[in-house]
Structures are given as C-alpha cells and as structure tokens.
Design a protein around this motif. Structure first.
Motif, PDB file in Angstrom:
ATOM      1  N   LEU A 174      -4.458  -3.836  36.874  1.00  0.00           N
ATOM      2  CA  LEU A 174      -4.264  -5.094  37.583  1.00  0.00           C
ATOM      3  C   LEU A 174      -5.324  -5.320  38.649  1.00  0.00           C
ATOM      4  CD1 LEU A 174      -0.366  -5.172  38.005  1.00  0.00           C
ATOM      5  CD2 LEU A 174      -1.765  -6.519  36.423  1.00  0.00           C
ATOM      6  N   GLY A 175      -6.148  -4.311  38.873  1.00  0.00           N
ATOM      7  CA  GLY A 175      -7.250  -4.444  39.822  1.00  0.00           C
ATOM      8  C   GLY A 175      -6.860  -4.049  41.234  1.00  0.00           C
ATOM      9  N   ILE A 233     -15.936  -7.007  34.845  1.00  0.00           N
ATOM     10  CA  ILE A 233     -17.359  -6.702  34.967  1.00  0.00           C
ATOM     11  C   ILE A 233     -17.839  -7.094  36.361  1.00  0.00           C
ATOM     12  CG2 ILE A 233     -19.642  -7.254  34.078  1.00  0.00           C
ATOM     13  CD1 ILE A 233     -18.272  -8.034  31.431  1.00  0.00           C
ATOM     14  N   ASP A 234     -18.612  -6.215  36.991  1.00  0.00           N
ATOM     15  CA  ASP A 234     -19.147  -6.526  38.321  1.00  0.00           C
ATOM     16  C   ASP A 234     -20.428  -7.353  38.161  1.00  0.00           C
ATOM     17  OD1 ASP A 234     -19.342  -6.598  41.040  1.00  0.00           O
ATOM     18  OD2 ASP A 234     -20.130  -4.567  41.266  1.00  0.00           O
ATOM     19  N   ALA A 260     -15.066  -9.075  37.643  1.00  0.00           N
ATOM     20  CA  ALA A 260     -14.254  -8.473  38.686  1.00  0.00           C
ATOM     21  C   ALA A 260     -14.053  -9.457  39.829  1.00  0.00           C
ATOM     22  CB  ALA A 260     -14.933  -7.213  39.214  1.00  0.00           C
ATOM     23  N   VAL A 261     -12.855  -9.431  40.395  1.00  0.00           N
ATOM     24  CA  VAL A 261     -12.521 -10.275  41.542  1.00  0.00           C
ATOM     25  C   VAL A 261     -11.913  -9.391  42.628  1.00  0.00           C
ATOM     26  CG1 VAL A 261     -11.160 -12.231  42.368  1.00  0.00           C
ATOM     27  CG2 VAL A 261     -12.081 -12.247  40.031  1.00  0.00           C
ATOM     28  N   LEU A 271     -20.229 -14.547  37.731  1.00  0.00           N
ATOM     29  CA  LEU A 271     -20.426 -14.479  36.286  1.00  0.00           C
ATOM     30  C   LEU A 271     -20.131 -15.824  35.639  1.00  0.00           C
ATOM     31  CD1 LEU A 271     -21.136 -12.472  33.974  1.00  0.00           C
ATOM     32  CD2 LEU A 271     -18.666 -12.238  33.611  1.00  0.00           C
ATOM     33  N   HIS A 272     -19.051 -16.477  36.066  1.00  0.00           N
ATOM     34  CA  HIS A 272     -18.735 -17.803  35.546  1.00  0.00           C
ATOM     35  C   HIS A 272     -19.891 -18.772  35.790  1.00  0.00           C
ATOM     36  CE1 HIS A 272     -14.690 -16.412  34.877  1.00  0.00           C
ATOM     37  NE2 HIS A 272     -14.288 -17.613  34.494  1.00  0.00           N
ATOM     38  N   THR A 273     -20.465 -18.722  36.988  1.00  0.00           N
ATOM     39  CA  THR A 273     -21.552 -19.644  37.325  1.00  0.00           C
ATOM     40  C   THR A 273     -22.794 -19.374  36.487  1.00  0.00           C
ATOM     41  OG1 THR A 273     -20.727 -19.880  39.592  1.00  0.00           O
ATOM     42  CG2 THR A 273     -23.031 -20.469  39.193  1.00  0.00           C
ATOM     43  N   ALA A 274     -23.121 -18.113  36.298  1.00  0.00           N
ATOM     44  CA  ALA A 274     -24.297 -17.774  35.498  1.00  0.00           C
ATOM     45  C   ALA A 274     -24.102 -18.154  34.039  1.00  0.00           C
ATOM     46  CB  ALA A 274     -24.596 -16.279  35.615  1.00  0.00           C
TER      47      ALA A 274
END
Length: 327
Positions: A174-175, A233-234, A260-261, A271-274
């Motif tokens: 769950l992080g 993923i970082d 990763a958040v 990552l979403h932005t890239a």
C-alpha cells in the motif's frame, strides 16, 4: 529489425515552445498532428517479432474483478454497481447493467486523462479547454487506440515482488515505496531481458496480490483526503530519460498510479506529466499481475505477447484494461 528513428531524450523538445523533454512533433507526419504518441514505436515488424513470444500456448487476463479495489468513492470515483436483469423481454433471458469509473479498477490512462498542469495542454499541444471543457477537440480520445487496432506488443514483466523476496527487502504494497531505476535494471539483467523498441514495461509491486486477498474492511489503495502514499516507479530524471531512450510504447503495473507517490522529491505526477502530455505514452494501472507472475515463474521467462482491446469511447479519457498476456 528496422525501427522508428527519434531524437534522444537529451535533444528534446524539437518543437519551439514545447515543454522540456516533450516529444511534440516527433511523430508528426505529412504536416498532420500525431495522436498516437509512443504507440508509433509498435510497427508491423515489432508486432511480428512479438508473436514469437507465444511458445507455451498459455494465456492469462490482467484485469482485476470490476468491483476491486473496494471503496473507490474515497477518492471521488463512483463505486462499481451491477444490476442483473432477469426475465428480460418477458423471456427467460438476462441482461447486465453496470456503472463504473474507468479509473476505479484495472485500466489504461488515455491521453485525455492528465494534462500538463502548468500549461493546461495535452500531448502535442492540444488545449485542455478545447479537449475537456468545450469538447471541441476529441482527437486524443481513447477511441484513437481502437482506430489504430488496439495495442499489440511484446510485454516485459519486471517482477519486483520476486526480487524483493530474494533481496530481503520489506515494504508495504500500500506504500509508500519507490522502485528505483537501478532496481529495475538489475531485475532485467537477472531475468536476462534486453529491451527493444515498442516493448511495454510492466512492473509488479504486489498490490494486485493484496487487493485480491482484501475484504471491504481492509485498508485499500483508495485513501480519503490528501495524505495519499503509494508504491510505484520512482520518476527520477534518470528514470524518465531511460524510459524515452528505451523507446517503450507504454508503461504499466499493478500499482495505483504506476509512479510512486510521493516521488523522490516529494512531488506528485512527474511520470504522468512526462508520459501522457509529454510523449503520448499510455499508462496502465492496477493491472492484475498475479497469474502472469506465476506463468513467468513456471516457464522462467519474463517476456510475453500482450494485447489491449480498449473501450471504443469517442473522446474518452481512459479505458478498462481488457488486457491479455500470452506465453
């Protein structure tokens, strides 16, 4: 195998005024604005090469049951509902009616899901207001994947769960936990996998195993409020550069956000932005990777033939997963 020639990440962008590191204009052809992004890496040659991954004749579905994970309403997404309509048409006949948010279970982010937050634009400069408010430009909608024939490619399973068990790494699915580029590259080396243009990178963090075993009373990846932390993923600058220079067609995993958040620097959405507004790269999230991991372990092979048949929603932002892996 002849591939698609593109600039290195260090040479992006090529279009004046485009965001740093973006691929706007890279795939444009004959003065026509591209709408497929990194799926352009999946050429007919790449598909024909990918079919060679079918050796055992075994297939698995990478979709969670539609009602999982529980409690999507915690983050403002409607809960899954299923009506079973018996005696339809006054006959012994049954229909189904379902209500679902495409982001609430196994799914693929399309190019209208996430815009560049600073510039309010999508991939290749499509304005957020035109595409998502006025709906006057639906060119990046999820229907474009169907128009292209879905997604058919070679998948690579990076099994972090297997790696962590062998290395004695303890973490909560769950992080928070950040899977690093070094770890991914070490796993690929151990799996004896060399990446090639048009591959889909699939990272297993173990969240689908947790979700499969969960009950409505257990903690879920859908947490209320702003204190969300997730495994993934970082998205360091080095990892983002590696993803582009590897010419992946897409990135996916069983994590909630794929990335990763929070990220290494406490931020969200790198990552979403890239990938989405930057390169036009779809992101697969909350895939069910348990049966695939077992199949890979059985055959000691972590590459496979992969298909995605998206929901053909005109102007849609995302699609339910509809993903199959074949070995």
């Amino acid at each position: 195998m002849t591939g698609v020639k593109v600039p290195k990440y260090r040479d992006l962008p090529i279009k004046q005024g485009a965001p740093k590191g973006s691929a706007w204009g890279v795939f444009d052809k004959d003065s026509k604005r591209d709408v497929y992004g990194t799926l352009n890496f999946i050429t007919p040659e790449a598909i024909l090469a990918a079919k060679e991954e079918i050796r055992a004749g075994e297939s698995v579905v990478l979709n969670l049951p539609l009602h999982l994970p529980y409690h999507s309403s915690n983050i403002g997404r409607c809960e899954f509902s299923h009506k079973f309509l018996a005696d339809a048409f006054e006959q012994k006949c049954v229909d189904d009616e379902i209500t679902i948010n495409t982001q609430a279970t196994s799914q693929w982010d399309g190019l209208l899901h996430f815009a560049n937050q600073d510039l309010s634009v999508y991939y290749n400069g499509v304005p957020y207001e035109a595409a998502s408010i006025h709906r006057s430009d639906k060119s990046l909608g999820i229907q474009s994947l169907s128009q292209r024939g879905g997604i058919v490619a070679r998948g690579i399973l990076v099994d972090f769960v297997r790696y962590a068990a062998r290395k004695g790494i303890e973490y909560n699915p769950l992080g928070p936990y950040r899977i690093t580029l070094d770890q991914i590259q070490e796993i690929l080396q151990e799996e004896k996998v060399e990446t090639r243009q048009g591959d889909i990178l699939v990272v297993r963090c173990g969240l689908s195993k947790y979700i499969r075993a969960s009950t409505p009373e257990d903690p879920t990846p859908f947490t209320a409020g702003g204190n969300q932390t997730h495994v993934g993923i970082d998205p360091t600058p080095e990892l983002i550069e590696w993803l582009w220079d590897s010419n992946f067609a897409a990135v996916a995993g069983d994590s909630l956000a794929c990335e990763a958040v929070p990220a290494f620097d406490g931020s969200f959405g790198r990552l979403h932005t890239a990938c989405l507004p930057g390169w036009g790269m779809p992101l697969g999230e909350l895939l069910d990777l348990e049966a695939l991991a077992a199949l890979a372990e059985k055959h000691q092979r972590w590459t496979f033939f992969m298909t995605v048949s998206p929901l053909n929603i005109d102007g849609g932002a995302a699609t339910l997963s509809n993903t199959i892996a074949i070995m």
